[in-house]
Design a protein around this motif. Structure first.
Motif, PDB file in Angstrom:
ATOM      1  N   THR A   1      53.469  -5.647   5.893  1.00  0.00           N
ATOM      2  CA  THR A   1      51.951  -5.262   5.380  1.00  0.00           C
ATOM      3  C   THR A   1      50.730  -6.047   6.184  1.00  0.00           C
ATOM      4  N   GLY A   2      49.704  -5.226   5.452  1.00  0.00           N
ATOM      5  CA  GLY A   2      48.544  -6.145   6.095  1.00  0.00           C
ATOM      6  C   GLY A   2      47.308  -6.734   4.649  1.00  0.00           C
ATOM      7  N   THR A   3      46.059  -7.079   5.253  1.00  0.00           N
ATOM      8  CA  THR A   3      45.079  -7.575   4.490  1.00  0.00           C
ATOM      9  C   THR A   3      45.061  -7.005   3.016  1.00  0.00           C
ATOM     10  N   PRO A   4      44.962  -6.020   2.248  1.00  0.00           N
ATOM     11  CA  PRO A   4      44.711  -5.870   1.166  1.00  0.00           C
ATOM     12  C   PRO A   4      45.210  -6.217   0.135  1.00  0.00           C
ATOM     13  N   ASN A   5      46.674  -6.212   0.500  1.00  0.00           N
ATOM     14  CA  ASN A   5      47.786  -7.321  -0.430  1.00  0.00           C
ATOM     15  C   ASN A   5      47.796  -8.670  -0.382  1.00  0.00           C
ATOM     16  N   HIS A   6      47.096  -8.957   0.539  1.00  0.00           N
ATOM     17  CA  HIS A   6      47.344 -10.433   0.688  1.00  0.00           C
ATOM     18  C   HIS A   6      46.104 -11.472   0.188  1.00  0.00           C
ATOM     19  N   PRO A   7      45.762 -12.560  -0.444  1.00  0.00           N
ATOM     20  CA  PRO A   7      44.776 -12.744  -0.808  1.00  0.00           C
ATOM     21  C   PRO A   7      44.143 -13.918   0.092  1.00  0.00           C
TER      22      PRO A   7
ATOM     23  N   LEU B   1      46.664 -12.136   7.506  1.00  0.00           N
ATOM     24  CA  LEU B   1      47.089 -10.397   8.027  1.00  0.00           C
ATOM     25  C   LEU B   1      47.931  -9.372   7.678  1.00  0.00           C
ATOM     26  N   ALA B   2      48.948  -9.579   8.450  1.00  0.00           N
ATOM     27  CA  ALA B   2      49.982  -8.629   8.649  1.00  0.00           C
ATOM     28  C   ALA B   2      51.479  -9.759   8.455  1.00  0.00           C
ATOM     29  N   ASP B   3      52.354  -9.434   7.947  1.00  0.00           N
ATOM     30  CA  ASP B   3      53.680 -10.561   7.839  1.00  0.00           C
ATOM     31  C   ASP B   3      54.791  -9.313   8.136  1.00  0.00           C
ATOM     32  N   HIS B   4      55.795  -9.289   8.905  1.00  0.00           N
ATOM     33  CA  HIS B   4      56.985  -9.390   9.206  1.00  0.00           C
ATOM     34  C   HIS B   4      58.224 -10.350   9.283  1.00  0.00           C
TER      35      HIS B   4
ATOM     36  N   ILE C   1      42.435 -17.102  14.581  1.00  0.00           N
ATOM     37  CA  ILE C   1      43.489 -16.111  14.534  1.00  0.00           C
ATOM     38  C   ILE C   1      44.735 -16.535  15.234  1.00  0.00           C
ATOM     39  N   ASP C   2      45.716 -17.030  14.446  1.00  0.00           N
ATOM     40  CA  ASP C   2      47.155 -17.760  14.146  1.00  0.00           C
ATOM     41  C   ASP C   2      47.863 -17.078  14.197  1.00  0.00           C
ATOM     42  N   SER C   3      49.010 -16.286  15.270  1.00  0.00           N
ATOM     43  CA  SER C   3      50.627 -15.953  14.589  1.00  0.00           C
ATOM     44  C   SER C   3      51.193 -16.860  14.390  1.00  0.00           C
ATOM     45  N   PHE C   4      52.669 -16.400  14.545  1.00  0.00           N
ATOM     46  CA  PHE C   4      53.801 -17.296  13.755  1.00  0.00           C
ATOM     47  C   PHE C   4      54.936 -16.526  13.638  1.00  0.00           C
TER      48      PHE C   4
ATOM     49  N   PRO D   1      59.498 -17.662  13.992  1.00  0.00           N
ATOM     50  CA  PRO D   1      59.430 -16.745  12.687  1.00  0.00           C
ATOM     51  C   PRO D   1      58.302 -16.652  11.404  1.00  0.00           C
ATOM     52  N   ARG D   2      58.030 -15.538  10.569  1.00  0.00           N
ATOM     53  CA  ARG D   2      56.950 -15.753   9.790  1.00  0.00           C
ATOM     54  C   ARG D   2      56.818 -16.830   8.637  1.00  0.00           C
ATOM     55  N   ARG D   3      55.970 -17.479   8.495  1.00  0.00           N
ATOM     56  CA  ARG D   3      55.820 -18.326   7.610  1.00  0.00           C
ATOM     57  C   ARG D   3      55.964 -18.244   6.381  1.00  0.00           C
ATOM     58  N   ASP D   4      57.094 -18.313   5.442  1.00  0.00           N
ATOM     59  CA  ASP D   4      56.982 -17.694   4.112  1.00  0.00           C
ATOM     60  C   ASP D   4      56.397 -18.492   3.438  1.00  0.00           C
ATOM     61  N   ASP D   5      56.355 -20.102   3.423  1.00  0.00           N
ATOM     62  CA  ASP D   5      55.552 -20.697   2.859  1.00  0.00           C
ATOM     63  C   ASP D   5      54.227 -20.129   2.159  1.00  0.00           C
ATOM     64  N   PHE D   6      53.456 -19.553   3.362  1.00  0.00           N
ATOM     65  CA  PHE D   6      52.383 -18.739   3.294  1.00  0.00           C
ATOM     66  C   PHE D   6      52.267 -17.830   1.781  1.00  0.00           C
ATOM     67  N   LEU D   7      53.258 -17.117   2.015  1.00  0.00           N
ATOM     68  CA  LEU D   7      53.297 -15.452   1.108  1.00  0.00           C
ATOM     69  C   LEU D   7      53.672 -15.936  -0.020  1.00  0.00           C
TER      70      LEU D   7
END
Length: 106
Positions: A2-8, A21-24, A95-98, A100-106
């Motif tokens: 997913t990209g920016t338009p879907n994340h507030p 900005l993007a997640d997997h 710009i931070d990359s994590f 695995p993904r930080r599920d607490d940010f979703l």
């Protein structure tokens, strides 16, 4: 993916916002925007490995027991479990990359 338009844009502190900005499941890219000198990214730690790229601005980072000032074009990796945080010296974006993904940010 997913990209920016879907994340507030989320307020994380005074003068600081976060936007995914993007997640997997294995990785996430996040923009932290600091709008004012003195804005704080509070000291914290997490199990994720983090890579930070300074897109703009200047920041004093605390990484464990060391401090360093970073500016545009600088980048560094923060190991899993290391306490870190920053103070904004000039407004800008990290710009931070994590992984695995930080599920607490979703």
């Amino acid at each position: 993916m997913t990209g920016t338009p879907n994340h507030p844009v989320v307020q994380t502190g005074e003068g600081v916002t976060r936007q995914v900005l993007a997640d997997h499941p294995e990785m996430m890219v996040v923009a932290f925007r600091f709008s004012a000198e003195g804005a704080i990214g509070a000291l914290h730690d997490h199990p994720h490995v983090q890579s930070t790229y300074v897109e703009s601005g200047r920041f004093e980072f605390t990484l464990g027991d060391k401090k360093r000032v970073v500016g545009p074009g600088d980048s560094f990796v923060i190991p899993s479990g290391q306490t870190h945080g920053c103070v904004c010296l000039a407004p800008g974006t990290l710009i931070d990359s994590f992984t695995p993904r930080r599920d607490d940010f979703l």
